[in-house]
Design an enzyme around this catalytic site. Sequence first.
Site, PDB file in Angstrom:
ATOM      1  N   THR A 118      43.175 -25.536 -23.210  1.00  0.00           N
ATOM      2  CA  THR A 118      42.147 -25.248 -22.205  1.00  0.00           C
ATOM      3  C   THR A 118      40.874 -24.744 -22.872  1.00  0.00           C
ATOM      4  O   THR A 118      39.763 -25.185 -22.536  1.00  0.00           O
ATOM      5  CB  THR A 118      42.660 -24.183 -21.215  1.00  0.00           C
ATOM      6  OG1 THR A 118      43.862 -24.639 -20.616  1.00  0.00           O
ATOM      7  CG2 THR A 118      41.623 -23.909 -20.143  1.00  0.00           C
ATOM      8  N   THR A 119      41.019 -23.833 -23.833  1.00  0.00           N
ATOM      9  CA  THR A 119      39.867 -23.258 -24.523  1.00  0.00           C
ATOM     10  C   THR A 119      39.147 -24.304 -25.359  1.00  0.00           C
ATOM     11  O   THR A 119      37.949 -24.189 -25.619  1.00  0.00           O
ATOM     12  CB  THR A 119      40.312 -22.074 -25.408  1.00  0.00           C
ATOM     13  OG1 THR A 119      41.120 -21.186 -24.627  1.00  0.00           O
ATOM     14  CG2 THR A 119      39.130 -21.311 -25.966  1.00  0.00           C
ATOM     15  N   TYR A 135      46.342 -31.265  -9.879  1.00  0.00           N
ATOM     16  CA  TYR A 135      45.804 -32.087  -8.791  1.00  0.00           C
ATOM     17  C   TYR A 135      46.891 -32.848  -8.041  1.00  0.00           C
ATOM     18  O   TYR A 135      47.199 -32.510  -6.906  1.00  0.00           O
ATOM     19  CB  TYR A 135      44.710 -33.046  -9.274  1.00  0.00           C
ATOM     20  CG  TYR A 135      44.027 -33.735  -8.107  1.00  0.00           C
ATOM     21  CD1 TYR A 135      43.242 -33.000  -7.227  1.00  0.00           C
ATOM     22  CD2 TYR A 135      44.212 -35.094  -7.848  1.00  0.00           C
ATOM     23  CE1 TYR A 135      42.652 -33.601  -6.122  1.00  0.00           C
ATOM     24  CE2 TYR A 135      43.623 -35.706  -6.752  1.00  0.00           C
ATOM     25  CZ  TYR A 135      42.843 -34.957  -5.897  1.00  0.00           C
ATOM     26  OH  TYR A 135      42.279 -35.557  -4.812  1.00  0.00           O
ATOM     27  N   TYR A 161      53.563 -24.906 -20.652  1.00  0.00           N
ATOM     28  CA  TYR A 161      52.406 -24.060 -20.374  1.00  0.00           C
ATOM     29  C   TYR A 161      52.315 -23.838 -18.879  1.00  0.00           C
ATOM     30  O   TYR A 161      52.026 -24.761 -18.122  1.00  0.00           O
ATOM     31  CB  TYR A 161      51.151 -24.738 -20.931  1.00  0.00           C
ATOM     32  CG  TYR A 161      49.853 -23.979 -20.771  1.00  0.00           C
ATOM     33  CD1 TYR A 161      49.803 -22.638 -20.396  1.00  0.00           C
ATOM     34  CD2 TYR A 161      48.636 -24.625 -21.006  1.00  0.00           C
ATOM     35  CE1 TYR A 161      48.603 -21.977 -20.264  1.00  0.00           C
ATOM     36  CE2 TYR A 161      47.427 -23.968 -20.888  1.00  0.00           C
ATOM     37  CZ  TYR A 161      47.415 -22.643 -20.504  1.00  0.00           C
ATOM     38  OH  TYR A 161      46.216 -21.981 -20.378  1.00  0.00           O
ATOM     39  N   ARG A 196      45.046 -22.447 -12.746  1.00  0.00           N
ATOM     40  CA  ARG A 196      44.256 -23.650 -13.066  1.00  0.00           C
ATOM     41  C   ARG A 196      44.872 -24.922 -12.502  1.00  0.00           C
ATOM     42  O   ARG A 196      44.151 -25.876 -12.215  1.00  0.00           O
ATOM     43  CB  ARG A 196      44.104 -23.791 -14.583  1.00  0.00           C
ATOM     44  CG  ARG A 196      43.071 -22.854 -15.175  1.00  0.00           C
ATOM     45  CD  ARG A 196      42.854 -23.153 -16.645  1.00  0.00           C
ATOM     46  NE  ARG A 196      41.822 -22.294 -17.219  1.00  0.00           N
ATOM     47  CZ  ARG A 196      40.532 -22.615 -17.309  1.00  0.00           C
ATOM     48  NH1 ARG A 196      40.108 -23.772 -16.873  1.00  0.00           N
ATOM     49  NH2 ARG A 196      39.668 -21.776 -17.856  1.00  0.00           N
ATOM     50  N   LYS A 242      54.535 -20.956 -22.786  1.00  0.00           N
ATOM     51  CA  LYS A 242      53.338 -20.110 -22.780  1.00  0.00           C
ATOM     52  C   LYS A 242      53.140 -19.673 -21.344  1.00  0.00           C
ATOM     53  O   LYS A 242      52.883 -20.494 -20.467  1.00  0.00           O
ATOM     54  CB  LYS A 242      52.121 -20.879 -23.287  1.00  0.00           C
ATOM     55  CG  LYS A 242      50.819 -20.108 -23.161  1.00  0.00           C
ATOM     56  CD  LYS A 242      49.599 -20.963 -23.503  1.00  0.00           C
ATOM     57  CE  LYS A 242      48.308 -20.204 -23.257  1.00  0.00           C
ATOM     58  NZ  LYS A 242      47.101 -21.036 -23.507  1.00  0.00           N
ATOM     59  N   ILE A 264      49.323 -16.947 -27.460  1.00  0.00           N
ATOM     60  CA  ILE A 264      48.376 -18.042 -27.660  1.00  0.00           C
ATOM     61  C   ILE A 264      47.057 -17.536 -27.099  1.00  0.00           C
ATOM     62  O   ILE A 264      46.907 -17.370 -25.890  1.00  0.00           O
ATOM     63  CB  ILE A 264      48.845 -19.337 -26.991  1.00  0.00           C
ATOM     64  CG1 ILE A 264      50.159 -19.789 -27.642  1.00  0.00           C
ATOM     65  CG2 ILE A 264      47.794 -20.439 -27.107  1.00  0.00           C
ATOM     66  CD1 ILE A 264      50.776 -21.037 -27.045  1.00  0.00           C
TER      67      ILE A 264
END
Length: 299
Positions: free
Chosen positions: A52-53, A115, A141, A146, A169, A211
């Site tokens: 994501t980052t 989505y 994850y 999100r 994570k 993380i």
Amino acid sequence: MKQNRKVVPFIGSCTAIVTPFDRHGRINISLFGELIDFQIENDTDAIVVCGTTGESATLTDSEKEALFAFAVNRVDGKIPVIAGTGSNSTHHSIELSRRAERVGTDGLLLVTPYYNKTSQKGLIRHFNEIADSVDMPVILYNVPSRTGMTILPATCLELSKNENIVAIKEASGDISHIAETVDICGDDLYLYSGNDDQTLPMLALGALGVISVLSNIMPAESHRLCELWQKGEIEEARKLALRLTKINKAIFSDVNPIPIKTALRLMGYDVGQCRMPLCDMSEEGTLELKDCMKSYGLL
């Protein structure tokens, strides 16, 4: 509980590294190398590329594969490279995961589908099919803020039966949910913190590390926090975790990775802007971030 013989992807602090862009919005690969060097020089235990980052949502598959390959070559075996290959399409994620495996990454990070989402039954099929398509460790994850999708503890238990699915994570922020997952999965699923501000309580629940977003700018401190806990220096770990409270809040004062890329630019790393639709921090927010960084001796 039986001994877990699954591969441990890393222990300690793993940097969810940013993707630097030039003024035209293209990947700045030379600067990406400098960022990797900075991480290795400051004791980071692993890196996640295209998380994501790293703005994975706006990177093409070709860009991702190029970043994976470059990172593998740059680290030269010094630390593990974990590839973010999750997507909301099982087929797409399988293809990207195979690409990551071919260029030599050490593991995969798979976010939950977004989505279109799915059911818990669908999650089990989705993650198992991706994990079965490669021969490398997989980290699930869980970040419902999100994706709108949560991996339930019972689903984690089922997924932990897959030999390639080795860890999760956790960025749900729900300590009770995480504790239940740890309790029922035991030694069959390793745990990593997905939130910098919850690293210490997650370590207390048995996490092997974090993380981290913070470690983009404070890699030594993020590594040190995990190291102190692992050595049993609990009070020192507590003090360090509390000392990092303000900077952790500052780097999440806007949508990640906007603040962390701003922070890197303030430190002299010209990582460029985030790709749209992410936009710059407000002037007021930038000044507040700058003041906070000064208080930590980062500027």
